[in-house]
Design an enzyme around this catalytic site. Sequence first.
Site, PDB file in Angstrom:
ATOM      1  N   ASP A  38       0.813  -1.216   0.000  1.00  0.00           N
ATOM      2  CA  ASP A  38       0.000   0.000   0.000  1.00  0.00           C
ATOM      3  C   ASP A  38       0.850   1.272   0.000  1.00  0.00           C
ATOM      4  OD1 ASP A  38      -2.530  -1.151  -0.147  1.00  0.00           O
ATOM      5  OD2 ASP A  38      -2.622  -1.485   2.012  1.00  0.00           O
ATOM      6  N   GLY A  39       2.027   1.225   0.639  1.00  0.00           N
ATOM      7  CA  GLY A  39       2.903   2.397   0.619  1.00  0.00           C
ATOM      8  C   GLY A  39       3.367   2.728  -0.785  1.00  0.00           C
TER       9      GLY A  39
ATOM     10  N   ASN B 186      -4.152   9.868   1.005  1.00  0.00           N
ATOM     11  CA  ASN B 186      -4.584   9.095   2.168  1.00  0.00           C
ATOM     12  C   ASN B 186      -5.071  10.003   3.301  1.00  0.00           C
ATOM     13  OD1 ASN B 186      -4.673   6.242   2.281  1.00  0.00           O
ATOM     14  ND2 ASN B 186      -3.245   6.224   3.978  1.00  0.00           N
TER      15      ASN B 186
ATOM     16  N   THR C  94      -9.623   3.901   5.794  1.00  0.00           N
ATOM     17  CA  THR C  94      -9.408   2.534   6.241  1.00  0.00           C
ATOM     18  C   THR C  94      -7.990   2.324   6.778  1.00  0.00           C
ATOM     19  OG1 THR C  94      -8.867   1.919   3.953  1.00  0.00           O
ATOM     20  CG2 THR C  94     -11.125   1.534   4.698  1.00  0.00           C
TER      21      THR C  94
ATOM     22  N   TYR D 118      -5.026   4.842   9.218  1.00  0.00           N
ATOM     23  CA  TYR D 118      -4.850   5.379  10.570  1.00  0.00           C
ATOM     24  C   TYR D 118      -6.184   5.815  11.166  1.00  0.00           C
ATOM     25  CZ  TYR D 118      -2.183   7.993  14.173  1.00  0.00           C
ATOM     26  OH  TYR D 118      -1.639   8.460  15.349  1.00  0.00           O
TER      27      TYR D 118
END
Length: 287
Positions: A78-79, A147, A188, A190
């Site tokens: 995901d990063g 994000n 979805t 932090y």
Amino acid sequence: MTSTSESQPKSAEAVRRAAVMTHGKPGTIGPALERLERIAGEAGVELLLPGEEVEKHGIGEPEHDLAAADVAVVLGGDGTMLRALQRFVGTDVPVIGVNFGRVGFLASMGHDELETGLKRVFAGDYRVQPLTTLDVVTNGAEASAVNDVVVLSATRGRMVELGWSLGHEDLGVQPCDGMICSTPTGSTAYNLSNGGPVLVRGLDAMAVTFIAAHSLHARPIVVPRGLQLEICNRTQDVGVTVIVDGHVLAELDGDSPIVVRLGDRHALLATLPEVTFFRRYRETFAT
């Protein structure tokens, strides 16, 4: 471009050019790049590698016109997906992921599905979802987030008092460890782990959630487009750190305002047609 709750079918035209971005540690993906090259060669797809990818893997020539790609393929977690989505914000290049990370919520296929999945992608069998972004401005620094924007106490273990307002209406001062402003994509991450609400992809809104609020009444709030959030640190002896998609944007010692609003540009997430938000949510969180 207007976000909708349903992803949109991509043109049935086959992919001719694909940008490639990989995990920061080449060993994490193993021979995946060679596998991708083989599939691309069979499909007649030209691979465009940014300079850092050429340097990382020691192959090919750097391609500077990545906006010429029909799609961007990510080999990573995901990063890496966030890094790619950031890179292509505001362009017409959708990003599709092959997961080599832990969660892979944004990815469309596992690493063992690389060949079958990318054959379909290169044939044009995928859908595109516009993702809402956030713009943040503070103390001369500005950035866009795919994000989240997080404002944290700069001193570990020390609480801060954050003044906040929405649409220029003062909402008081909240003692806490910080505040999370998340897009539906980031809701979805932090935000969710801190008790914030999940926002379904396609919603044109952001979630605002306090971190460890020293209150029985501080609750998350969902904010629509058009309402600007302004945050000010009211603590005399503790600064705050502003973090955008996991990277530090600014360190603030004073009470400089931090302004967060829904962005005008979108990132584009590509998925295989059957890989819906709710399927990924169920697989990742509902077990």
